[in-house]
Design an enzyme around this catalytic site. Structure first.
Site, PDB file in Angstrom:
ATOM      1  CE  LYS A  32      -0.350   0.355   4.846  1.00  0.00           C
ATOM      2  NZ  LYS A  32      -1.117   0.723   6.159  1.00  0.00           N
ATOM      3  CB  SER A  62      -7.398   3.226  -2.502  1.00  0.00           C
ATOM      4  OG  SER A  62      -6.846   4.528  -2.089  1.00  0.00           O
ATOM      5  CE1 TYR A 116      -2.354   0.530  -2.502  1.00  0.00           C
ATOM      6  CE2 TYR A 116      -2.608   2.901  -2.735  1.00  0.00           C
ATOM      7  CZ  TYR A 116      -3.128   1.484  -2.260  1.00  0.00           C
ATOM      8  OH  TYR A 116      -4.098   1.348  -1.303  1.00  0.00           O
ATOM      9  CE  LYS A 172      -5.263  -1.289  -3.095  1.00  0.00           C
ATOM     10  NZ  LYS A 172      -5.652  -2.512  -2.317  1.00  0.00           N
ATOM     11  CG  PHE A 178       4.962  16.961   3.116  1.00  0.00           C
ATOM     12  CD1 PHE A 178       6.238  17.096   3.470  1.00  0.00           C
ATOM     13  CD2 PHE A 178       4.484  15.673   3.302  1.00  0.00           C
ATOM     14  CE1 PHE A 178       6.992  16.147   4.091  1.00  0.00           C
ATOM     15  CE2 PHE A 178       5.120  14.575   3.787  1.00  0.00           C
ATOM     16  CZ  PHE A 178       6.423  14.961   4.078  1.00  0.00           C
TER      17      PHE A 178
END
Ligand code: NAD
Ligand code: UD1
Length: 344
Positions: free
Chosen positions: A91, A131, A155, A159, A224
């Site tokens: 993940k 996700s 990633y 999905k 960030f």
């Protein structure tokens, strides 16, 4: 008779909280986990917390023989698996950029092997951990399930690929059901403080970083970016309590058992956005701990803001996230302060 569900990746962060909810709802979960990002100790905690024993096997979802054995075991115990809940996978977005083949192998090939085993065992329902990352850059907010899928990293692409595969798998047999759950940002821990998130190394995600600063393991939070077009300039996300997310899986399995067959997608989020600094402030006021922070530049690949439209899950699954940001902070801090080193 009890209903068995096979839970791949059931020792992980979301899987372990989901086991608690399945046990409370009277299901018989059977866990398959290779412990590449967890440990069997998690399952002992779930057992202590619920007072129930958990059936589990160490093994890899890409190993057809272990899957066949688990489906057979459930049949022999008189409670065949009715639905698979598929958490197992990798993940970390950054790692997926550096090692894309590991992600396609584990997340996509692993799902193929699982579906093949389900076909052999004649199991026709699956709930899949997708996700919100499948949406990519938001064209409009909140995201609804019909927002185009345009993931921006390997990633996310794994999905979206599995979601596409599940649509084809369902189309090939009118008796099959797949429920894709598109999670927003789960944080926090079970209210008992007995299970929670235990990231290895430096946390990639905001909330475990905050709790590690609060307990003194890290000097300060690095924020960030504070120049996003958001109210305070920091990134906005839809944080939801992991126990609410866990409950969504029970509702999804119930939906898969009662709905007409087909392939469905649901956003699981609260529908509310919270900025990085709002989360820090909520954490500080709820826990009484100070979280020093420093503003850095933006993290590459981050979007300014995103949150869910959860109305489909509210209406069709009968699911709603009920816990507040303060609940998430209090429960996440309880877990961190009672288990400073996680499960080790
Ligand atoms: P996690 O790493 O804590 O849990 C995943 C579990 O799967 C771990 O116990 C790991 O050991 C196991 N696993 C991994 N590969 C396996 C394999 N090949 N065979 C058997 N077991 C394997 O992660 P999590 O946060 O609980 O996430 C669960 C799922 O939800 C993942 O698929 C993840 O991509 C997805 N998801 C998570 C988030 C999040 O914020 N945590 C958000 C969206 C989607
Ligand atoms: C990340 C993943 C996403 C995954 C989600 C939940 C990326 C690009 N996306 O989402 O695929 O589904 O985690 O696991 O990695 N932040 C800081 N300092 C930190 C960490 C984060 O300021 O140390 C900020 C981020 O810039 C962001 C917010 O906090 O604005 C949330 O970040 P994070 O928890 O990593 O979640 P996402 O980026 O939403």
């Amino acid at each position: 008779m009890k209903t068995s569900v096979l839970v791949t990746g059931g020792a992980g962060y979301i899987g372990s909280h989901t086991l608690v909810e399945f046990l409370a709802a009277g299901y018989h979960p059977i866990v398959l986990d290779n412990f590449c990002n967890s440990s069997p100790g998690v399952l002992r905690r779930v057992e202590a917390l619920t007072g129930r024993s958990v059936t589990w096997r160490e093994g890899d979802v890409r190993d057809a023989s272990v899957l066949d054995a688990l489906f057979s075991l459930a049949r022999e115990q008189g409670a065949p698996v009715e639905c698979v809940v598929h958490f197992a996978g990798l993940k970390a977005v950054g790692e997926s950029v550096a090692k894309p083949l590991d992600y396609y192998d584990n997340n996509v090939y692993g799902s193929i092997v699982l579906l093949q085993a389900m076909e052999r065992a004649q199991v026709r329902r699956i709930v899949f951990s997708s996700s919100a990352t499948v949406y990519g850059e938001p064209r409009s907010l909140p995201y609804t399930e019909d927002h185009p899928l345009a993931p921006t990293n390997p990633y996310g692409r794994t999905k979206a690929m599995v979601e596409a595969m599940l649509a084809d798998w369902c189309a090939a047999d009118p008796g099959r059901t797949a429920v894709n759950l598109r999670y927003f940002n789960p944080i926090g821990a079970h209210a008992s403080g007995q299970i929670g998130e235990s990231p290895r190394g430096t946390p990639n995600n905001l909330f475990p970083y905050i709790t590690q600063v609060a307990i003194g393991k890290r000097e300060k939070l690095l924020v960030f970016g504070n120049d996003y077009p958001t109210p305070d300039g920091t990134g906005v996300r839809d944080y939801l309590h992991v126990s609410d997310l866990a409950d969504g899986h029970v509702k999804a399995v119930e939906y898969a058992r009662r709905a007409r067959p087909g392939c469905f997608a649901f956003n699981l989020g609260t529908g509310r956005g919270t900025s990085v600094l709002e989360l820090v402030k909520a954490f500080e006021s709820t826990t009484g701990r100070t979280v020093p922070y420093e503003i850095l530049g933006r993290r590459p690949g981050d979007v300014a803001q995103m949150w869910a439209d959860p109305s489909a899950a509210n209406e069709l699954l009968g699911w709603r996230a009920s816990r507040s940001i303060e609940d998430m902070c209090r429960d996440g801090w309880r877990w961190q302060s009672q288990n400073p080193d996680g499960y080790v």
